[in-house]
Design a protein around this motif. Structure first.
Motif, PDB file in Angstrom:
ATOM      1  N   UNK A  14     -41.429  29.845 -63.212  1.00  0.00           N
ATOM      2  CA  UNK A  14     -42.144  28.583 -63.374  1.00  0.00           C
ATOM      3  C   UNK A  14     -42.779  28.136 -62.062  1.00  0.00           C
ATOM      4  N   UNK A  15     -42.095  28.389 -60.953  1.00  0.00           N
ATOM      5  CA  UNK A  15     -42.660  28.043 -59.647  1.00  0.00           C
ATOM      6  C   UNK A  15     -43.906  28.878 -59.369  1.00  0.00           C
ATOM      7  N   UNK A  16     -43.828  30.180 -59.652  1.00  0.00           N
ATOM      8  CA  UNK A  16     -44.995  31.041 -59.437  1.00  0.00           C
ATOM      9  C   UNK A  16     -46.160  30.649 -60.318  1.00  0.00           C
ATOM     10  N   UNK A  17     -45.876  30.321 -61.581  1.00  0.00           N
ATOM     11  CA  UNK A  17     -46.926  29.890 -62.498  1.00  0.00           C
ATOM     12  C   UNK A  17     -47.593  28.614 -62.007  1.00  0.00           C
ATOM     13  N   UNK A  18     -46.790  27.642 -61.596  1.00  0.00           N
ATOM     14  CA  UNK A  18     -47.325  26.343 -61.180  1.00  0.00           C
ATOM     15  C   UNK A  18     -48.129  26.470 -59.892  1.00  0.00           C
ATOM     16  N   UNK A  19     -47.633  27.289 -58.955  1.00  0.00           N
ATOM     17  CA  UNK A  19     -48.362  27.483 -57.707  1.00  0.00           C
ATOM     18  C   UNK A  19     -49.709  28.157 -57.963  1.00  0.00           C
ATOM     19  N   UNK A  20     -49.730  29.181 -58.859  1.00  0.00           N
ATOM     20  CA  UNK A  20     -50.985  29.862 -59.186  1.00  0.00           C
ATOM     21  C   UNK A  20     -51.970  28.896 -59.842  1.00  0.00           C
ATOM     22  N   UNK A  21     -51.464  28.031 -60.715  1.00  0.00           N
ATOM     23  CA  UNK A  21     -52.335  27.064 -61.384  1.00  0.00           C
ATOM     24  C   UNK A  21     -52.909  26.068 -60.378  1.00  0.00           C
ATOM     25  N   UNK A  22     -52.042  25.587 -59.466  1.00  0.00           N
ATOM     26  CA  UNK A  22     -52.504  24.621 -58.463  1.00  0.00           C
ATOM     27  C   UNK A  22     -53.544  25.244 -57.541  1.00  0.00           C
ATOM     28  N   UNK A  23     -53.327  26.505 -57.162  1.00  0.00           N
ATOM     29  CA  UNK A  23     -54.247  27.169 -56.238  1.00  0.00           C
ATOM     30  C   UNK A  23     -55.597  27.460 -56.888  1.00  0.00           C
ATOM     31  N   UNK A  24     -55.579  27.754 -58.191  1.00  0.00           N
ATOM     32  CA  UNK A  24     -56.821  28.127 -58.872  1.00  0.00           C
ATOM     33  C   UNK A  24     -57.536  26.946 -59.512  1.00  0.00           C
ATOM     34  N   UNK A  25     -56.776  25.971 -60.011  1.00  0.00           N
ATOM     35  CA  UNK A  25     -57.386  24.896 -60.789  1.00  0.00           C
ATOM     36  C   UNK A  25     -57.437  23.559 -60.054  1.00  0.00           C
ATOM     37  N   UNK A  26     -56.555  23.353 -59.074  1.00  0.00           N
ATOM     38  CA  UNK A  26     -56.479  22.067 -58.399  1.00  0.00           C
ATOM     39  C   UNK A  26     -56.964  22.133 -56.951  1.00  0.00           C
ATOM     40  N   UNK A  27     -57.512  23.255 -56.558  1.00  0.00           N
ATOM     41  CA  UNK A  27     -58.020  23.425 -55.193  1.00  0.00           C
ATOM     42  C   UNK A  27     -59.520  23.669 -55.258  1.00  0.00           C
ATOM     43  N   UNK A  70     -61.270  27.411 -55.379  1.00  0.00           N
ATOM     44  CA  UNK A  70     -60.016  28.065 -55.776  1.00  0.00           C
ATOM     45  C   UNK A  70     -59.519  29.004 -54.681  1.00  0.00           C
ATOM     46  N   UNK A  71     -58.217  29.072 -54.496  1.00  0.00           N
ATOM     47  CA  UNK A  71     -57.618  29.902 -53.459  1.00  0.00           C
ATOM     48  C   UNK A  71     -56.916  31.092 -54.112  1.00  0.00           C
ATOM     49  N   UNK A  72     -57.274  32.312 -53.664  1.00  0.00           N
ATOM     50  CA  UNK A  72     -56.717  33.529 -54.252  1.00  0.00           C
ATOM     51  C   UNK A  72     -55.582  34.112 -53.415  1.00  0.00           C
ATOM     52  N   UNK A  73     -55.462  33.707 -52.166  1.00  0.00           N
ATOM     53  CA  UNK A  73     -54.448  34.248 -51.270  1.00  0.00           C
ATOM     54  C   UNK A  73     -53.496  33.139 -50.840  1.00  0.00           C
ATOM     55  N   UNK A  74     -52.204  33.509 -50.700  1.00  0.00           N
ATOM     56  CA  UNK A  74     -51.202  32.518 -50.310  1.00  0.00           C
ATOM     57  C   UNK A  74     -51.553  31.848 -48.987  1.00  0.00           C
ATOM     58  N   UNK A  75     -52.026  32.651 -48.024  1.00  0.00           N
ATOM     59  CA  UNK A  75     -52.292  32.092 -46.700  1.00  0.00           C
ATOM     60  C   UNK A  75     -53.463  31.110 -46.709  1.00  0.00           C
ATOM     61  N   UNK A  76     -54.247  31.125 -47.809  1.00  0.00           N
ATOM     62  CA  UNK A  76     -55.393  30.216 -47.900  1.00  0.00           C
ATOM     63  C   UNK A  76     -55.086  28.952 -48.700  1.00  0.00           C
ATOM     64  N   UNK A  77     -53.837  28.774 -49.106  1.00  0.00           N
ATOM     65  CA  UNK A  77     -53.475  27.591 -49.892  1.00  0.00           C
ATOM     66  C   UNK A  77     -53.801  26.309 -49.144  1.00  0.00           C
ATOM     67  N   UNK A  78     -54.062  25.253 -49.891  1.00  0.00           N
ATOM     68  CA  UNK A  78     -54.292  23.945 -49.275  1.00  0.00           C
ATOM     69  C   UNK A  78     -52.984  23.440 -48.654  1.00  0.00           C
ATOM     70  N   UNK A  79     -53.090  22.460 -47.768  1.00  0.00           N
ATOM     71  CA  UNK A  79     -51.893  21.903 -47.129  1.00  0.00           C
ATOM     72  C   UNK A  79     -50.944  21.298 -48.167  1.00  0.00           C
ATOM     73  N   UNK A  80     -51.509  20.690 -49.217  1.00  0.00           N
ATOM     74  CA  UNK A  80     -50.662  20.095 -50.255  1.00  0.00           C
ATOM     75  C   UNK A  80     -49.859  21.167 -50.985  1.00  0.00           C
ATOM     76  N   UNK A  81     -50.514  22.262 -51.356  1.00  0.00           N
ATOM     77  CA  UNK A  81     -49.821  23.354 -52.058  1.00  0.00           C
ATOM     78  C   UNK A  81     -48.765  23.975 -51.155  1.00  0.00           C
ATOM     79  N   UNK A  82     -49.091  24.180 -49.878  1.00  0.00           N
ATOM     80  CA  UNK A  82     -48.111  24.744 -48.944  1.00  0.00           C
ATOM     81  C   UNK A  82     -46.907  23.820 -48.784  1.00  0.00           C
TER      82      UNK A  82
END
Length: 377
Positions: free
Chosen positions: A124-137, A140-152
């Protein structure tokens, strides 16, 4: 059935395997020889466990009282951690852990104690993080290191010299039992039919040509269940992040789905109006791991001098039991009728009970109930 075990062990398994009610244990330890390595044998055996169309086999594979007890313990744990659980119902079927290691070449994630299907918090954590990175950023961020500060911040980071845990905790999701308003979950046999088995089996060495014979692969899925989800703040002051992650998870379950084969419609959940937990459910959750609020003597005093109950209504009804609410408030306890005490009656939810005999009091999940036996129909 034959089992690939030492002789004496195989004899023990043959004598006792049919008594096992834990589907997880059956799939892990009690797989017969004919179901291993043979598509036809595997399909036949799985259909014996969960025939299609599936009847109500819940009483054969899941102990309903154990299910309710596990759920109440889960509620107590998540509420104590500061989570606000919510519920969602499967839109169709779900298979979590399809690629797990198993002699059956396909797997299903089940709780090892009860055999109930669960969704791991890590999934569930992986699903939610992927959704936040793709739909709420944005973008969209495809790589972990490119996540927004909020997602990190919410999900944590493992960057060199800057590793930290996220601000929220994801709990494993459990199916809601019928007695607590859940659905009658079913285990259903499904099938995959790869048309290019040689191409997949040998990592692309052979071209995907139409002269290859399809080899059907059967696997178990979960259908019709309602699950309970919970996300808690890791520490004081992180409630806002928990609320944000909670909303993201709700959306992700509807739009992305969880588990395997989501692109084919598996693992998606229906949008559901949130219903707060009832006062009785809160009371059960709070008292589950505690001692009863009263002694046996105090509970028996509530029914002293009474031999029969005529005024009451069925409040909850499952395959194994009925819970009765009495009209007389002086009793102060609910009634409990196990299946063997139904007397051949349907005892549907909302119906008045017949003149049932009082057999004493019984303790269930940290509470006292009036044990009833109804007259034969």
């Amino acid at each position: 059935m034959r089992y690939l075990l030492p002789g004496h062990t195989a004899q023990l398994v043959q004598r006792h395997a049919e008594r096992c009610r834990n589907l997880g244990l059956i799939l892990d330890k009690f797989v017969p020889e004919e179901a291993i390595g043979k598509s036809e044998g595997k399909s036949r055996w799985l259909k014996e466990l969960a025939p299609t169309p599936p009847p109500d086999r819940l009483e054969m594979q899941v102990d309903l009282r154990l299910w309710e007890a596990l759920y109440q313990r889960w509620l107590a744990l998540t509420k104590a951690a500061g989570a606000e659980p919510f519920q969602a119902t499967l839109a169709w079927r779900m298979v979590v852990g399809l690629g797990g290691q198993s002699v059956l070449e396909s797997d299903l994630t089940l709780d090892h104690l009860s055999g109930l299907p669960i969704i791991p918090g890590s999934a569930l954590k992986g699903l939610t993080r992927a959704y936040a990175a793709m739909e709420k950023s944005d973008p969209p961020r495809h790589m972990l290191e490119n996540d927004t500060l909020e997602v990190k911040r919410i999900f944590g980071m493992q960057e060199t010299g800057n590793q930290q845990a996220g601000t929220v905790i994801f709990f494993d999701a459990l199916p809601v039992p019928i007695a607590s308003g859940g659905k009658n979950l079913r285990f259903v046999v499904d099938i995959m039919n790869p048309h290019y088995p040689n191409y997949y089996r040998e990592n692309g060495k052979h071209a995907p040509s139409n002269d290859q014979s399809p080899v059907p692969v059967t696997f178990l899925t979960v259908e019709g269940a309602m699950f309970a989800f919970a996300i808690a703040p890791r520490a004081t002051g992180m409630d806002g992040d928990a609320g944000t992650a909670r909303n993201w998870l709700k959306e992700a379950l509807q739009k992305y789905g969880v588990g395997g084969k989501t692109s084919a419609g598996y693992g998606a959940f229906k949008a559901q109006e949130e219903q707060p937990l009832s006062a009785s459910t809160h009371q059960q959750a709070a008292s589950f791991s505690a001692h009863p609020q009263m002694t046996r003597e105090e509970a028996e005093a509530r029914i002293q001098g009474r031999t029969k109950i005529t005024e009451g209504m069925v409040q909850e009804r499952t395959e194994e039991e009925a819970i009765v609410k009495f009209k007389d408030p002086k009793i102060g306890l609910l009634g409990f009728i196990p299946k063997e005490n139904f007397g051949g009656r349907a005892l549907a939810k909302g119906n008045s009970i017949p003149s049932c005999e009082i057999k004493g009091v019984v303790q269930r999940n940290g509470e006292w109930y009036v044990l009833l036996k109804c007259p034969p129909k």
